[in-house]
Every structure is written in C-alpha cells, then in structure tokens.
Design an enzyme around this catalytic site. Structure first.
Site, PDB file in Angstrom:
ATOM      1  N   ASP A 193       0.853  -1.179  -0.018  1.00  0.00           N
ATOM      2  CA  ASP A 193       0.025   0.094   0.015  1.00  0.00           C
ATOM      3  C   ASP A 193       0.955   1.205  -0.100  1.00  0.00           C
ATOM      4  OD1 ASP A 193      -1.782  -1.839   0.604  1.00  0.00           O
ATOM      5  OD2 ASP A 193      -2.405  -1.459   2.427  1.00  0.00           O
TER       6      ASP A 193
ATOM      7  N   LYS B  54     -15.454  -2.516   1.142  1.00  0.00           N
ATOM      8  CA  LYS B  54     -14.457  -2.830  -0.054  1.00  0.00           C
ATOM      9  C   LYS B  54     -15.597  -3.109  -1.225  1.00  0.00           C
ATOM     10  CE  LYS B  54     -10.516  -4.657   2.190  1.00  0.00           C
ATOM     11  NZ  LYS B  54     -10.114  -6.204   2.843  1.00  0.00           N
TER      12      LYS B  54
END
Ligand code: 2PG
Ligand code: MG
Length: 492
Positions: A252, A393
């Site tokens: 990330d 998500k």
C-alpha cells in the site's frame, strides 16, 4: 424514403427549431456551440457497446477493465483485488490455469462481460443504476457470484455509474449522492498508510497498516499536505534509525522498517507527526488484520519470522489489554496524539473479543475481515454491537447499488463507514467519488505515494477544487459527517 419523410420521421425540423430558439433566448455567445450541446442533450442515451479486457493491478496480478460506450462517449472502470485468501466475500472469477499468471488470469470473467453481460445491458439507460445492477446480479443465481465473477460485475457496474453521471452532466460523486438519497457531498478524512506490515510487507511487523488521520485540517487539500509531509518526516526518521533498507515500502506504499513491536512503529509515527508540527491535528489508526496471525485461539505476534514463530503468542485478553493501552493517554504522554481507530483487532471469527474490546468504548472498532462487507455479517454485528465501523470494499459486494445499500445499513446502525481500497489496486479513482457521494467522512486509500494510491487522493483534490466554496471537509466530524451534510450545499 423521401427527404421530407425522413425529416418527419425524426421530427428534425422541430428539434432544430427548438435548439435555435433556445440559443437566441439565452443570447449564447457561440450559438453553434450552444445548438450542438442542446442537440446532444436531446439524444436519448443508451448503452451501445461494452468491451472488457484483462489488465494488471498494482501487484502485477490480472484484473478486469471495462470500456462502456453510450452516446455521450466511452467510460472506463477497473476492478481492484485484495488478499486472495477470502472466505466470506463474494468470489472473483479467475481462470485457474497454472500456466497463465500462475492461475490468476481473468479471461473467463472478460468473456462473461463481452458476451453475457453486454447482451443483457445494451440498450439500457445508464442513469438507471439499480436496474443495471439488478440485471447483472440476475445473470448469476449463485450466492457467491462465482459464475459471473464479482470482478466482472463490479467493473461493469462502476463503468455504468460513470456513464450515468455523464448522461446527467453532473459530477460522479453527485450522481452517487442522488442514487443513495444522500443530501450533501462531504470530502472524507483520509486514513493515510504510513507504515506497512502484516501480509503487505516483508518486515517482521504483525500489524498490517499504521495510518494517520489529519482530522485537524480545514480542507482536504490541507489534509493531504499534512499527511504527505508527515510521511516524509517519517522516512527521514526511519533512515536515521534503520538505514535506507528501512525505507522500502509495502504493497500500500507504507514504509516498512524491520520492526516487530507495533508500539515501536507508533512511536516512530508520533515523532514524525511532531516534526511535521501537526501535534493535535493528526490522529492515529491501525489495521491489525489479526486474522492473518491467529493460530487456534491465540495470536502469533511474530508470525512472519519462521525461526521464532510460536514464541510470542498472545491471548485475546492480552491483545485487548495492549490495544487499550494505546488508546489511553498514558501511552501518548504528550496527550495530543490520539489513537482513534482500530481495524480487525482480532480474528474474523473472534466475535467475543471484538465485542468485549468495543464495549470499552475507547476508539472506533472497524470490521474488515470480520464483516467482509457482507450484509448478513453486518446485521449480526450491528445487533450484537460487536464493533462500530464498517470497512467497505466494493469488490466484496459486487455492484454500486449493493455498496450503497451496505453503507446505508451501517449508517442506520449509527456506525462509522470507511470506504477502502484493496492491496491490488488500479489507477481507477472511483472510490474517491463514492466516499464523497455517500458522505462517509472516511476513506482509506494507502500511502501518499505510488500511482494507484494517489489516484484516489488526487481525485479528491479535484473534487474539492470543483466544489469550490461549497466543499465541506469532514475533519473532526469524520465519524458522524451527517452533522455537516445539512450545511453542505449540493453542487449541481
Ligand atoms: C485491508 C486491505 C487494504 P487487502 O486489509 O484493509 O489495505 O487489504 O486488500 O489485501 O484485503
Ligand atoms: Mg483490513
């Protein structure tokens, strides 16, 4: 057909006359441009073509991209993908041919779009998002959506949403707000990943992400500046303490020094916030992703070290005690940097400890693996007050309509909602508009670097600029942005 018959059939004389009259009435400075725009608006919009392809995500793993065509142009969207070991979320469709991308190619999902989904959607009005999404859902009767593939469904749904916004000539976030019945557009507080660990990095840190929340900024732009400056101060601190190898980054984009204790990681971040001069204006959060190191009913804090694995087991109670310490001012001596949110502090099936910790009321407790954005698990968690935040998500739910519904369900339970990226991302910035349109007040999109992460933050900067004086940043109201929704005026 004669010329007159053609003109009559399409009512052309009437339509052209209307456009000319409208241009004259509005005294348009460029009448030809005005008339052409007027005529374009008169074209009834429909999905005319859908073309999908396989592309690569930020991990180099194949994913699905879709080009949707309407009379207004071409609209592109791509599905993200996360940790491949998932049990409660809907299923991606991958080819499973070990000879191609180690089984991860998505040609079947692409074919499903180009054949089945395209056939069902062509001719539909792109503004009718829920009809489109229901049509897609109806093509796959399985609960997990494994036949069509959630990766196929989501990419089409997002592309349709972009096409719908273009059809209405409004910002994508505004279109999403309309679809969800949301009355205000709110720029979210970014949960910016600064240190990576867990399955996302090759260091020894068990926790997956340490994040900073610039809640004290006045605007989203200021929040990004604070976040980015803190990130670079942190990089300098890590360089001083661990050398350049500590500045490697995880999936990330968070820095990944080789530390084991997350309290050490939090101390580094605390120092960086200090150096950035942001004391009191930046809060801290963490995604523990504890499912990844739960062994039986214990937690192996050293799970990435094969030699020592099993030596540092902690019970659920011990984990809870550790987290409680983080949230108390005793740990943060200066009392100005607070730890305000924790994601997946326990295993995805450890409802007991998650609830017990939530009951302490020390911080926001977010369910990611615990809930998997699944309405049934969410319902149970709301009923039992197991946690008080949903990590949403979109590729776990499958369509924009489902994402809107599950966000509403969490909000109705008075929960916080965090719109989240996946570890495997693309340059698609859809979730930025989703967070603004649903006015969730929170978004988690990774580090303030790496193209696929900043794609989301940069889109938020653009939205804020576009909204101008009407832009409202969630700031200190990051958990209850509804308060601001009344004051934010819709941008049309
Ligand atoms: C998470 C996400 C994003 P993944 O756990 O919150 O960081 O990771 O996409 O791998 O599930
Ligand atoms: Mg998570």
């Amino acid at each position: 057909m004669s010329v007159q018959e053609y003109l009559d059939k399409h009512m052309l004389s009437r339509k052209i006359e209307d456009a000319v009259n409208a241009a004259v009435r509005s005294k348009a400075p460029d009448p030809v441009l005005y008339i052409s725009n007027h005529m374009r608006r008169a074209v009834s919009s429909a999905i005319t073509k859908i073309k999908a392809r396989q592309i690569l995500d930020s991990k180099g793993i194949p994913t699905v991209e879709v080009d949707m065509y309407t009379n207004k142009g071409m609209f592109r969207a791509a599905a993200p993908s996360g940790d491949l070991d998932k049990i409660y979320e809907r299923s991606e469709l991958r080819d499973g041919d070990k000879g191609k991308y180690l089984g991860n190619s998505v040609s079947k999902a692409v074919r499903n779009i180009n054949e089945k989904i395209a056939e069902a959607l062509i001719g539909m009005d792109p503004t009718l998002q829920s009809q489109i999404d229901h049509t897609i859902m109806d093509l796959d009767k399985t609960e997990s959506k494994a036949e069509l593939g959630v990766n196929a469904m989501l990419a089409v749904s997002m592309a349709a949403c972009k096409a719908g916004a273009a059809e209405k000539e409004v910002l994508l976030c505004k279109h999403i707000a309309d679809l969800s019945g949301q009355s205000g557009l709110i720029l979210p507080v970014p949960a910016i990943t600064v240190i990576s660990g867990g399955k996302h990095a090759g260091n020894n840190l068990a926790a997956q992400e340490i994040m900073i929340l610039p809640v004290g900024a006045n605007t989203f732009e200021e929040a990004m500046q604070m976040g980015s400056e803190t990130y670079y101060h942190l990089k300098a601190i890590i360089l001083e303490k661990y050398g350049s190898i500590g500045c490697n980054v995880g999936e990330d984009g968070g820095l990944a020094p080789n530390i084991t204790d997350f309290r050490e990681a939090l101390d580094l971040v605390k120092e960086a916030i200090n150096r950035a001069g942001c004391n009191g204006r930046i809060k801290m959060a963490m995604d523990v992703a504890a499912t990844n190191f739960c062994v039986g009913n214990k937690y192996d804090m050293d799970f990435k070290s094969p030699d020592k694995s099993g030596q540092v087991f902690k019970t659920g109670e011990e984990m809870a005690e550790m987290y409680a310490q983080l949230c108390t001012v005793i740990y943060f001596v200066c009392q100005t940097i607070q730890f305000v949110s924790i994601e997946d502090p326990f295993d995805r099936n450890d409802w007991l400890h998650t609830k017990a910790f939530t009951d302490l009321g020390l911080c926001q407790v977010v369910g990611d693996h615990l809930l998997s954005s699944d309405p049934k698990r969410l319902e149970r968690a709301i009923d039992e007050a197991s946690c008080n935040g949903l990590l949403l998500k979109i590729n776990q739910v499958g369509t924009v309509t489902d994402a809107i519904e599950v966000a509403k369900q969490a909000k109705d339970g008075n929960w916080g909602v965090v719109i989240s990226h996946r570890s495997g991302e693309t340059e698609d910035s859809f979730i930025a508009d989703l967070a603004v349109g649903l006015a969730t007040g929170q978004i988690k999109a990774g580090a303030p670097c790496r193209g696929e992460r900043v794609a989301k933050y940069n889109q938020l900067l653009r939205i804020e600029e576009e909204l101008g004086e009407q832009a409202v940043y969630a700031g200190e109201n990051w958990r209850s942005p509804e308060i601001l929704a009344f004051t934010s005026v819709l941008f049309c």
